[in-house]
Scaffold this motif. Structure first.
Motif, PDB file in Angstrom:
ATOM      1  N   ALA A  84     -10.910  -2.266  -4.493  1.00  0.00           N
ATOM      2  CA  ALA A  84     -10.929  -3.721  -4.681  1.00  0.00           C
ATOM      3  C   ALA A  84      -9.578  -4.332  -4.344  1.00  0.00           C
ATOM      4  O   ALA A  84      -9.503  -5.418  -3.755  1.00  0.00           O
ATOM      5  CB  ALA A  84     -11.321  -4.062  -6.114  1.00  0.00           C
ATOM      6  N   ARG A  85      -8.518  -3.648  -4.702  1.00  0.00           N
ATOM      7  CA  ARG A  85      -7.167  -4.140  -4.413  1.00  0.00           C
ATOM      8  C   ARG A  85      -6.950  -4.272  -2.903  1.00  0.00           C
ATOM      9  O   ARG A  85      -6.326  -5.235  -2.436  1.00  0.00           O
ATOM     10  CB  ARG A  85      -6.144  -3.181  -5.015  1.00  0.00           C
ATOM     11  CG  ARG A  85      -4.691  -3.488  -4.724  1.00  0.00           C
ATOM     12  CD  ARG A  85      -4.190  -4.679  -5.496  1.00  0.00           C
ATOM     13  NE  ARG A  85      -2.739  -4.781  -5.398  1.00  0.00           N
ATOM     14  CZ  ARG A  85      -2.031  -5.843  -5.752  1.00  0.00           C
ATOM     15  NH1 ARG A  85      -2.643  -6.912  -6.243  1.00  0.00           N
ATOM     16  NH2 ARG A  85      -0.728  -5.857  -5.636  1.00  0.00           N
ATOM     17  N   ILE A  86      -7.471  -3.313  -2.134  1.00  0.00           N
ATOM     18  CA  ILE A  86      -7.366  -3.383  -0.674  1.00  0.00           C
ATOM     19  C   ILE A  86      -8.162  -4.568  -0.140  1.00  0.00           C
ATOM     20  O   ILE A  86      -7.704  -5.298   0.753  1.00  0.00           O
ATOM     21  CB  ILE A  86      -7.874  -2.066  -0.051  1.00  0.00           C
ATOM     22  CG1 ILE A  86      -6.976  -0.895  -0.467  1.00  0.00           C
ATOM     23  CG2 ILE A  86      -7.932  -2.182   1.476  1.00  0.00           C
ATOM     24  CD1 ILE A  86      -7.512   0.465  -0.055  1.00  0.00           C
ATOM     25  N   ILE A  87      -9.338  -4.795  -0.707  1.00  0.00           N
ATOM     26  CA  ILE A  87     -10.203  -5.886  -0.236  1.00  0.00           C
ATOM     27  C   ILE A  87      -9.582  -7.240  -0.488  1.00  0.00           C
ATOM     28  O   ILE A  87      -9.513  -8.098   0.407  1.00  0.00           O
ATOM     29  CB  ILE A  87     -11.591  -5.789  -0.906  1.00  0.00           C
ATOM     30  CG1 ILE A  87     -12.333  -4.544  -0.418  1.00  0.00           C
ATOM     31  CG2 ILE A  87     -12.417  -7.047  -0.621  1.00  0.00           C
ATOM     32  CD1 ILE A  87     -13.591  -4.240  -1.206  1.00  0.00           C
ATOM     33  N   GLU A 122     -11.131 -16.883   4.938  1.00  0.00           N
ATOM     34  CA  GLU A 122     -10.258 -16.323   5.971  1.00  0.00           C
ATOM     35  C   GLU A 122     -10.086 -14.827   5.713  1.00  0.00           C
ATOM     36  O   GLU A 122      -9.776 -14.420   4.593  1.00  0.00           O
ATOM     37  CB  GLU A 122      -8.901 -17.021   5.970  1.00  0.00           C
ATOM     38  CG  GLU A 122      -8.968 -18.498   6.335  1.00  0.00           C
ATOM     39  CD  GLU A 122      -7.597 -19.166   6.323  1.00  0.00           C
ATOM     40  OE1 GLU A 122      -6.617 -18.468   5.953  1.00  0.00           O
ATOM     41  OE2 GLU A 122      -7.505 -20.352   6.664  1.00  0.00           O
ATOM     42  N   VAL A 123     -10.282 -14.013   6.742  1.00  0.00           N
ATOM     43  CA  VAL A 123     -10.252 -12.564   6.594  1.00  0.00           C
ATOM     44  C   VAL A 123      -9.263 -11.958   7.581  1.00  0.00           C
ATOM     45  O   VAL A 123      -9.247 -12.334   8.753  1.00  0.00           O
ATOM     46  CB  VAL A 123     -11.648 -11.954   6.835  1.00  0.00           C
ATOM     47  CG1 VAL A 123     -11.607 -10.437   6.693  1.00  0.00           C
ATOM     48  CG2 VAL A 123     -12.672 -12.553   5.865  1.00  0.00           C
ATOM     49  N   GLN A 124      -8.444 -11.045   7.102  1.00  0.00           N
ATOM     50  CA  GLN A 124      -7.544 -10.273   7.957  1.00  0.00           C
ATOM     51  C   GLN A 124      -8.207  -8.917   8.219  1.00  0.00           C
ATOM     52  O   GLN A 124      -8.111  -7.997   7.408  1.00  0.00           O
ATOM     53  CB  GLN A 124      -6.188 -10.092   7.268  1.00  0.00           C
ATOM     54  CG  GLN A 124      -5.472 -11.400   6.957  1.00  0.00           C
ATOM     55  CD  GLN A 124      -4.197 -11.180   6.177  1.00  0.00           C
ATOM     56  OE1 GLN A 124      -3.721 -10.063   6.016  1.00  0.00           O
ATOM     57  NE2 GLN A 124      -3.617 -12.276   5.679  1.00  0.00           N
ATOM     58  N   TRP A 125      -8.879  -8.824   9.364  1.00  0.00           N
ATOM     59  CA  TRP A 125      -9.695  -7.650   9.636  1.00  0.00           C
ATOM     60  C   TRP A 125      -8.837  -6.418   9.915  1.00  0.00           C
ATOM     61  O   TRP A 125      -7.808  -6.498  10.587  1.00  0.00           O
ATOM     62  CB  TRP A 125     -10.608  -7.908  10.830  1.00  0.00           C
ATOM     63  CG  TRP A 125     -11.611  -8.999  10.581  1.00  0.00           C
ATOM     64  CD1 TRP A 125     -11.552 -10.287  11.016  1.00  0.00           C
ATOM     65  CD2 TRP A 125     -12.811  -8.894   9.816  1.00  0.00           C
ATOM     66  NE1 TRP A 125     -12.637 -11.006  10.580  1.00  0.00           N
ATOM     67  CE2 TRP A 125     -13.433 -10.170   9.834  1.00  0.00           C
ATOM     68  CE3 TRP A 125     -13.435  -7.863   9.112  1.00  0.00           C
ATOM     69  CZ2 TRP A 125     -14.634 -10.425   9.185  1.00  0.00           C
ATOM     70  CZ3 TRP A 125     -14.630  -8.105   8.465  1.00  0.00           C
ATOM     71  CH2 TRP A 125     -15.216  -9.373   8.507  1.00  0.00           C
ATOM     72  N   SER A 126      -9.274  -5.268   9.412  1.00  0.00           N
ATOM     73  CA  SER A 126      -8.612  -3.989   9.659  1.00  0.00           C
ATOM     74  C   SER A 126      -9.584  -2.869   9.302  1.00  0.00           C
ATOM     75  O   SER A 126     -10.586  -3.095   8.606  1.00  0.00           O
ATOM     76  CB  SER A 126      -7.335  -3.853   8.819  1.00  0.00           C
ATOM     77  OG  SER A 126      -7.648  -3.770   7.432  1.00  0.00           O
ATOM     78  N   TRP A 127      -9.280  -1.663   9.761  1.00  0.00           N
ATOM     79  CA  TRP A 127     -10.150  -0.541   9.423  1.00  0.00           C
ATOM     80  C   TRP A 127     -10.066  -0.222   7.930  1.00  0.00           C
ATOM     81  O   TRP A 127     -11.048   0.234   7.320  1.00  0.00           O
ATOM     82  CB  TRP A 127      -9.806   0.694  10.255  1.00  0.00           C
ATOM     83  CG  TRP A 127      -8.499   1.364   9.887  1.00  0.00           C
ATOM     84  CD1 TRP A 127      -7.284   1.173  10.463  1.00  0.00           C
ATOM     85  CD2 TRP A 127      -8.314   2.347   8.862  1.00  0.00           C
ATOM     86  NE1 TRP A 127      -6.332   1.961   9.859  1.00  0.00           N
ATOM     87  CE2 TRP A 127      -6.937   2.698   8.878  1.00  0.00           C
ATOM     88  CE3 TRP A 127      -9.151   2.963   7.931  1.00  0.00           C
ATOM     89  CZ2 TRP A 127      -6.392   3.627   7.999  1.00  0.00           C
ATOM     90  CZ3 TRP A 127      -8.609   3.891   7.041  1.00  0.00           C
ATOM     91  CH2 TRP A 127      -7.251   4.220   7.094  1.00  0.00           C
ATOM     92  N   GLN A 128      -8.880  -0.482   7.324  1.00  0.00           N
ATOM     93  CA  GLN A 128      -8.737  -0.249   5.889  1.00  0.00           C
ATOM     94  C   GLN A 128      -9.672  -1.159   5.093  1.00  0.00           C
ATOM     95  O   GLN A 128     -10.307  -0.716   4.125  1.00  0.00           O
ATOM     96  CB  GLN A 128      -7.290  -0.477   5.449  1.00  0.00           C
ATOM     97  CG  GLN A 128      -6.297   0.542   5.983  1.00  0.00           C
ATOM     98  CD  GLN A 128      -5.653   0.100   7.281  1.00  0.00           C
ATOM     99  OE1 GLN A 128      -6.198  -0.727   8.009  1.00  0.00           O
ATOM    100  NE2 GLN A 128      -4.483   0.654   7.571  1.00  0.00           N
ATOM    101  N   LEU A 129      -9.750  -2.437   5.516  1.00  0.00           N
ATOM    102  CA  LEU A 129     -10.651  -3.369   4.843  1.00  0.00           C
ATOM    103  C   LEU A 129     -12.101  -2.926   5.006  1.00  0.00           C
ATOM    104  O   LEU A 129     -12.872  -2.928   4.033  1.00  0.00           O
ATOM    105  CB  LEU A 129     -10.453  -4.778   5.402  1.00  0.00           C
ATOM    106  CG  LEU A 129     -11.452  -5.836   4.912  1.00  0.00           C
ATOM    107  CD1 LEU A 129     -11.345  -6.017   3.401  1.00  0.00           C
ATOM    108  CD2 LEU A 129     -11.215  -7.164   5.633  1.00  0.00           C
TER     109      LEU A 129
END
Length: 291
Positions: free
Chosen positions: A23-26, A205-212
């Motif tokens: 959740a913290r990563i999200i 607004e989303v900062q897309w990444s593989w981690q997300l």
């Protein structure tokens, strides 16, 4: 308690505790309420579809529908919603520690409000558990932790306690719905409650990444469906009181996973506080189970 129940309890505690780190990563990359509403929509839809494939239906009794709605609002919308918002400002390990106070809140409510008899060991466990939480809170707040985030997590823990008190009704065998159907339905309740707040109050607004993507996928299927399903089965197998004993592992697992995945630092006060909380939870649950 048999070996299968022990395995289920350990799996539940591990998966449940890992949700704070994912959740913290999200929330670091996406709006928290919208992310959670989407997670519940996907988890709930998958759960209902799988339940239908297994021959389950939604012919719940009135008591089950009431419990599913309360559980969906208290656990999913309030507890997890408040924690997702709070983790924009506080660490996953701290959120996990606060959430671990839920069994203590349940035991205190049963003792004070509902006049449930609690042996001396249970009373001492309550005092120790809340003392451990206070110890960590005092140290963290003195170090500049955001008080709003802490407050939201505390409110969420209280909401989870209410949800836990209704879980027997949601997992009752009356009615013809199966466990997986009930899990899916309460996820959809949470999504429906959260969505209006996401639309009104958040900027998407989303900062897309593989981690997300990895964190979101994991959260949808592991804590979202699997852990909740295991918890319902565990309660059916050994009862809510004995099942809640496994919550004493949550502070340990929560802080360990946050340290391993997110690199969050833990001081000796945190370790001491977590140990005291875990011991208090275990004492309370063993005292209640022995009555």
């Amino acid at each position: 308690m048999d070996l299968r129940a022990i395995g289920m309890g350990l799996a539940f505690a591990l998966i449940w505790s890992s949700a704070f780190s994912s959740a913290r990563i999200i929330v670091a990359a996406a709006p928290p309420i919208a992310s959670l509403a989407l997670r519940f929509a996907i988890s709930g839809a998958v759960g209902v579809i799988l339940a239908r494939m297994f021959g389950q239906n939604w012919n719940l009794s009135r008591a089950q529908w009431r419990s599913v709605i309360i559980f969906g609002i208290c656990q999913n919308a309030l507890y997890l919603g408040l924690n997702f918002v709070a983790m924009q400002w506080i660490e996953a390990s701290l959120a996990a520690i606060i959430a671990s106070s839920m069994p203590l809140i349940v035991a205190a409510a049963n003792w004070v409000i509902f006049r449930e008899k609690l042996p001396v060991m249970g009373v001492l466990g309550l005092m120790a558990g809340f003392g451990g939480v206070a110890l960590i809170m005092t140290q963290r707040l003195g170090g500049g932790v955001d008080p709003l985030g802490v407050t939201l997590c505390l409110i969420g823990a209280a909401a989870l306690a209410v949800a836990t008190l209704t879980v027997r009704g949601a997992s009752s065998s009356s009615g013809s719905a199966g466990v997986l159907m009930i899990v899916g339905l309460q996820m959809l309740v949470g999504s429906a409650v959260l969505l209006p707040f996401a639309v009104i109050f958040e900027t998407w607004e989303v900062q897309w990444s593989w981690q997300l993507a990895a964190a979101f996928t994991y959260t949808v299927f592991a804590p979202g469906l699997l852990a909740t399903w295991i918890w319902f089965l565990l309660v059916q197998r050994i009862g809510a009181t004995r099942g809640a004993t496994f919550h004493f592992l949550n502070p340990f697992f929560g802080v360990a996973i946050a340290a391993a995945i997110l690199g969050e630092r833990l001081g000796w006060v945190d370790i001491l506080g977590v140990t005291i909380i875990a011991a208090g939870i275990l004492a309370v649950q063993l005292a209640r189970a022995a009555r």
